[in-house]
Design a protein around this motif. Sequence first.
Motif, mmCIF file in Angstrom:
data_model
loop_
_atom_site.group_PDB
_atom_site.id
_atom_site.type_symbol
_atom_site.label_atom_id
_atom_site.label_comp_id
_atom_site.label_asym_id
_atom_site.label_seq_id
_atom_site.Cartn_x
_atom_site.Cartn_y
_atom_site.Cartn_z
ATOM 1 N N LYS A 46 0.827 -1.410 0.036
ATOM 2 C CA LYS A 46 -0.156 0.002 0.249
ATOM 3 C C LYS A 46 0.785 1.324 -0.085
ATOM 4 O O LYS A 46 1.805 1.432 0.508
ATOM 5 N N ARG A 49 -0.179 7.467 2.582
ATOM 6 C CA ARG A 49 -1.153 8.381 2.302
ATOM 7 C C ARG A 49 -1.463 8.999 3.619
ATOM 8 O O ARG A 49 -2.787 8.673 4.131
ATOM 9 N N ASP A 53 -6.309 8.007 2.048
ATOM 10 C CA ASP A 53 -6.383 7.285 1.002
ATOM 11 C C ASP A 53 -5.917 5.625 1.246
ATOM 12 O O ASP A 53 -4.839 5.741 1.684
ATOM 13 N N ILE A 55 -4.566 2.846 -0.992
ATOM 14 C CA ILE A 55 -3.880 2.677 -2.400
ATOM 15 C C ILE A 55 -3.031 1.396 -2.420
ATOM 16 O O ILE A 55 -2.063 1.371 -1.654
ATOM 17 N N HIS A 82 -7.800 1.839 -5.421
ATOM 18 C CA HIS A 82 -7.693 3.265 -4.667
ATOM 19 C C HIS A 82 -9.053 3.734 -4.135
ATOM 20 O O HIS A 82 -10.044 3.567 -4.740
ATOM 21 N N SER A 89 -14.130 4.261 -4.595
ATOM 22 C CA SER A 89 -12.930 3.498 -5.172
ATOM 23 C C SER A 89 -12.930 3.504 -6.605
ATOM 24 O O SER A 89 -13.693 3.932 -7.328
#
Length: 184
Positions: A46, A49, A53, A55, A82, A89
């Motif tokens: 991942k 962030r 978020d 991601i 995301h 998403s």
Amino acid sequence: MNRRTKIAALGLALLCTVGVAGSAGALGDRAGGGPREAAALTGTAKLYRPAGDDITFTFDAHLAAEDTMDPEAATGTFSFRHVFPDGRSARATARVDCLITGGKVAVVTGVVTDSDTPFLGKRVGVSVHDLGRHDRLGYSWVGSEPEETKKLPRCVSAAPFEKVRGGTGDFRVLPWQPEYPEAG
């Protein structure tokens, strides 16, 4: 030998056998004993962030030993998902069409084959710097619109500028070692 010594010796022999077999498998091809694959980018992690978020990028990209001099013969997939802080998403999966690695840096491109984004059918590129627990990642669409990705050539992406969130996974890069003819 007493029973404990025999069990310990058997365990040590088994451990050594498994260790040698595992090392050979990592260096050889999947059938064992052949040349290692020419390059690879694998793993899941991942991005960091702080805004919340979520991601995630996943890679399973490979260049076979027999294709060492043709990075456009790479196979596999990569995907990203995301999840925005508000719950929306976006996701995409791409079919690999090129993989180049140098040292611990990889660049992979592919055409998006499954997505709920405007990137469906477009080529995207991702770069990874394999730094162990502190990997970095970049992607071709930073600051661009999906329409602009039509022009993206194979094996091109942005520098790996994003940080991977610690403890969420790891990317692994197998360095490419092209065979160049000797200068004469």
